[in-house]
Design a protein around this motif. Sequence first.
Motif, PDB file in Angstrom:
ATOM      1  N   ILE A  22      -9.479   4.005   0.890  1.00 38.12           N
ATOM      2  CA  ILE A  22      -8.916   3.629   2.192  1.00 38.12           C
ATOM      3  C   ILE A  22      -8.875   4.866   3.075  1.00 38.12           C
ATOM      4  CG2 ILE A  22      -6.846   2.827   3.434  1.00 38.12           C
ATOM      5  CD1 ILE A  22      -8.021   0.526   1.920  1.00 38.12           C
ATOM      6  N   THR A  37       5.540   6.517   2.049  1.00 40.70           N
ATOM      7  CA  THR A  37       4.606   7.416   2.754  1.00 40.70           C
ATOM      8  C   THR A  37       4.397   6.832   4.160  1.00 40.70           C
ATOM      9  OG1 THR A  37       2.705   6.166   1.933  1.00 40.70           O
ATOM     10  CG2 THR A  37       3.355   8.098   0.636  1.00 40.70           C
ATOM     11  N   LYS A  38       3.509   7.431   4.943  1.00 39.58           N
ATOM     12  CA  LYS A  38       3.075   6.930   6.247  1.00 39.58           C
ATOM     13  C   LYS A  38       4.226   6.631   7.221  1.00 39.58           C
ATOM     14  CE  LYS A  38       0.621   3.866   3.978  1.00 39.58           C
ATOM     15  NZ  LYS A  38      -0.314   2.853   3.503  1.00 39.58           N
ATOM     16  N   SER A  55       0.798  -1.236   0.000  1.00 40.54           N
ATOM     17  CA  SER A  55       0.000   0.000   0.000  1.00 40.54           C
ATOM     18  C   SER A  55       0.828   1.282   0.000  1.00 40.54           C
ATOM     19  CB  SER A  55      -0.937  -0.025   1.194  1.00 40.54           C
ATOM     20  OG  SER A  55      -1.624  -1.229   1.192  1.00 40.54           O
ATOM     21  N   PHE A  56       1.602   1.407  -1.019  1.00 45.02           N
ATOM     22  CA  PHE A  56       2.417   2.617  -1.220  1.00 45.02           C
ATOM     23  C   PHE A  56       2.399   2.916  -2.721  1.00 45.02           C
ATOM     24  CE2 PHE A  56       3.952   0.416   2.536  1.00 45.02           C
ATOM     25  CZ  PHE A  56       3.955   1.434   3.474  1.00 45.02           C
ATOM     26  N   PRO A  57       2.734   4.152  -3.106  1.00 44.42           N
ATOM     27  CA  PRO A  57       2.661   4.461  -4.542  1.00 44.42           C
ATOM     28  C   PRO A  57       3.698   3.699  -5.373  1.00 44.42           C
ATOM     29  CG  PRO A  57       3.452   6.355  -3.252  1.00 44.42           C
ATOM     30  CD  PRO A  57       3.066   5.308  -2.277  1.00 44.42           C
ATOM     31  N   GLU A  67      -3.436  13.765   2.489  1.00 48.61           N
ATOM     32  CA  GLU A  67      -3.361  12.674   3.475  1.00 48.61           C
ATOM     33  C   GLU A  67      -3.100  13.222   4.881  1.00 48.61           C
ATOM     34  OE1 GLU A  67      -1.799   8.526   2.923  1.00 48.61           O
ATOM     35  OE2 GLU A  67       0.051   9.498   3.474  1.00 48.61           O
ATOM     36  N   GLN A 121       2.096  14.616   0.188  1.00 48.63           N
ATOM     37  CA  GLN A 121       0.943  13.993   0.858  1.00 48.63           C
ATOM     38  C   GLN A 121       0.148  14.993   1.695  1.00 48.63           C
ATOM     39  OE1 GLN A 121       1.324  11.103  -1.190  1.00 48.63           O
ATOM     40  NE2 GLN A 121       0.314  10.089   0.510  1.00 48.63           N
ATOM     41  N   GLY A 157      -3.279   5.830   6.387  1.00 48.01           N
ATOM     42  CA  GLY A 157      -3.145   6.745   5.248  1.00 48.01           C
ATOM     43  C   GLY A 157      -4.475   6.839   4.522  1.00 48.01           C
ATOM     44  N   THR A 158      -4.486   7.589   3.437  1.00 48.41           N
ATOM     45  CA  THR A 158      -5.713   7.621   2.622  1.00 48.41           C
ATOM     46  C   THR A 158      -5.381   7.600   1.137  1.00 48.41           C
ATOM     47  OG1 THR A 158      -7.812   8.706   2.168  1.00 48.41           O
ATOM     48  CG2 THR A 158      -5.947  10.162   2.584  1.00 48.41           C
ATOM     49  N   ASN A 159      -6.295   7.009   0.372  1.00 46.87           N
ATOM     50  CA  ASN A 159      -6.115   6.913  -1.075  1.00 46.87           C
ATOM     51  C   ASN A 159      -7.408   6.382  -1.689  1.00 46.87           C
ATOM     52  OD1 ASN A 159      -4.914   6.756  -3.616  1.00 46.87           O
ATOM     53  ND2 ASN A 159      -3.761   4.883  -3.177  1.00 46.87           N
ATOM     54  N   ASN A 211      -2.386  -2.294  -5.003  1.00 45.72           N
ATOM     55  CA  ASN A 211      -2.516  -1.308  -3.931  1.00 45.72           C
ATOM     56  C   ASN A 211      -3.732  -1.698  -3.074  1.00 45.72           C
ATOM     57  OD1 ASN A 211      -3.914   1.623  -3.226  1.00 45.72           O
ATOM     58  ND2 ASN A 211      -1.700   1.639  -3.058  1.00 45.72           N
ATOM     59  N   ASP A 212      -3.764  -1.237  -1.810  1.00 48.10           N
ATOM     60  CA  ASP A 212      -4.892  -1.624  -0.940  1.00 48.10           C
ATOM     61  C   ASP A 212      -6.245  -1.093  -1.427  1.00 48.10           C
ATOM     62  OD1 ASP A 212      -4.043   0.932  -0.290  1.00 48.10           O
ATOM     63  OD2 ASP A 212      -4.066   0.639   1.879  1.00 48.10           O
ATOM     64  N   THR A 213      -6.231   0.070  -2.099  1.00 45.14           N
ATOM     65  CA  THR A 213      -7.501   0.596  -2.613  1.00 45.14           C
ATOM     66  C   THR A 213      -8.047  -0.343  -3.695  1.00 45.14           C
ATOM     67  OG1 THR A 213      -6.258   1.914  -4.209  1.00 45.14           O
ATOM     68  CG2 THR A 213      -6.938   3.012  -2.196  1.00 45.14           C
ATOM     69  N   GLU A 240      -3.741   7.721  -5.925  1.00 41.20           N
ATOM     70  CA  GLU A 240      -2.799   8.307  -4.947  1.00 41.20           C
ATOM     71  C   GLU A 240      -3.235   9.737  -4.621  1.00 41.20           C
ATOM     72  OE1 GLU A 240      -0.373   6.978  -3.131  1.00 41.20           O
ATOM     73  OE2 GLU A 240      -0.554   4.992  -4.036  1.00 41.20           O
TER      74      GLU A 240
HETATM   75  C1  BGC Z   1      -0.229   5.379   0.142  1.00 40.49           C
HETATM   76  C2  BGC Z   1      -1.252   4.670  -0.715  1.00 40.49           C
HETATM   77  C3  BGC Z   1      -2.159   3.832   0.144  1.00 40.49           C
HETATM   78  C4  BGC Z   1      -2.759   4.672   1.265  1.00 40.49           C
HETATM   79  C5  BGC Z   1      -3.666   3.879   2.182  1.00 40.49           C
HETATM   80  C6  BGC Z   1      -0.913   6.139   1.278  1.00 40.49           C
HETATM   81  O1  BGC Z   1       0.032   6.688   2.136  1.00 40.49           O
HETATM   82  O2  BGC Z   1       0.516   6.284  -0.622  1.00 40.49           O
HETATM   83  O3  BGC Z   1      -0.627   3.882  -1.677  1.00 40.49           O
HETATM   84  O4  BGC Z   1      -3.164   3.297  -0.649  1.00 40.49           O
HETATM   85  O5  BGC Z   1      -1.723   5.248   2.030  1.00 40.49           O
HETATM   86  O6  BGC Z   1      -3.019   2.824   2.781  1.00 40.49           O
END
Ligand code: BGC
Length: 487
Positions: A256, A198-199, A181-183, A323, A320, A260-262, A233-235, A289
């Motif tokens: 999500i 991120t996060k 779950s990251f870009p 986010e 971000q 984080g959010t996306n 990705n989680d989304t 993203e």
């Molecule tokens: C990430 C996304 C991810 C989201 C939720 C963000 O920080 O960049 O890829 O979907 O967090 O987990």
Amino acid sequence: MDRFTDRKVLVGIAAAVVLLGASSLWFNRRKRIPPKKTSLKTQLSYEQAIKNFQEAFLVSKEHMLLIKQSMEDEFKLGLSKVGENDRKSSIKMLPSYVDVIPSGKEMGVMYALDIGGTNIRTLKCELDGYGNIKSIFIRKRFVSDELQKGSAEQLFDFIAACVSDILDDVTEENKIGFTFSFPMDQSSIDSGVLIKWTKGYTTSGVEGNDIVHLLSEAFRRAGINAKITALINDTVGTLIASAYEVADHNTMAGVILGTGTNACYVEQKANILKLEPQVEEGVMIINTEWGNFDSPEYNVLRPTQYDIVVDKNSPNYSSQHFEKMVSGMYLGEIVRLALLELSQSKLFSHNGAPPIITPHMFGTAYLSEIQRDDTPKLENVEALMNRIGLPNTTYDERRLLKELCHAVALRSARLVASAIAAIVDRVGKKETECVVAVDGSLYEHYPGYGDNIQEGLRELGFEHVILRLTKDGSGNGAAVAACVMSK
Ligand code: BGC
């Protein structure tokens, strides 16, 4: 008058002017001296302080419309051909290479791996062909701060060990769906290069590298017979898990709202102009993203002074921004910074206490607990404050704290409503029923959060949007992806 008398008169007049000027300057200065910061602040009543927070965190309907429009522009720019514009979109719009939306009829026993925040989850589940994802088992392991900030090898060896724990048969190659779950920049369903952590993650040696390659190397080092067949990705996981479960074609987006959010959504391939080669037929899920929206400019979201500090103190400064105003990792921190100011101005006691002066010590879970307290004197908030080392709070202090938490969470929900409206507009579903699958602890556990998003959507004229909680969508979706994409 002789010259001497003349001079005397002139000197007299000059002296009088100087004296007058000096006294008026003195008088004016006294008038203009601002009251001492603290005395100004102590004069602030609790009512005024509450009103100030409500105003500072307000997202009006006009502001929501502005955010929505600006996001739609960024979506368009993000989908355009690479190098065609002089400016890059703050929303990356990443092709996921998931171009089959599950029908709910897919069957099989699948392994999945899910990493995206403070935990790694490994699971084995069965897709029964009737829209049910039956979990055979799930394991959850905590990703320590050292791992999040260590080296790629340490992190991926740890992930490989988690995978090894769940595999039954090591004689044949095990196919695994992987939610990361990251870009990521993807050019196929089973590969992806991490663009930027991120996060709070800063693990070295991962940015710019293929995640599947790093994990396969770790499998090889540990002698694990496994292959990643789908990387998502989680989304994306949330969207396809929901589509599998409700087996209709109304699930148009996955969102999500957790650490984080996306969001991701179903796009026509013909509109993804940056896709090489260009394809005219069919659909593909786009991982937006959206968490990076309005970065680095920060001129649409209208940050408060607390948001600016949150950004400055973060390991990913200047990115971000959306986010950082919305997600669970930051809401508690925004409240803590406001509390810090209140405690210095004596509207809240405990100036210098650890939960107030230590970054990220006032967690978003506290905000949920505070919001949930409906007792007349906020006794549960009092108990929470006692527990975390802020004892003997007055009712006024607790009331102020609750209003502050509410204002911060309400702003988050209204920002999300604007963003969801932008996606629903993009997919052309404003007038018809449109399901948005949502997963994440903020959405699931923060009291009234979902209702506030729904209310924001209604204000914007998007009353047909159905927010569907898709629990464990992120992990389950990896299993669905592995099943669907291997067909
Ligand atoms: C990430 C996304 C991810 C989201 C939720 C963000 O920080 O960049 O890829 O979907 O967090 O987990």
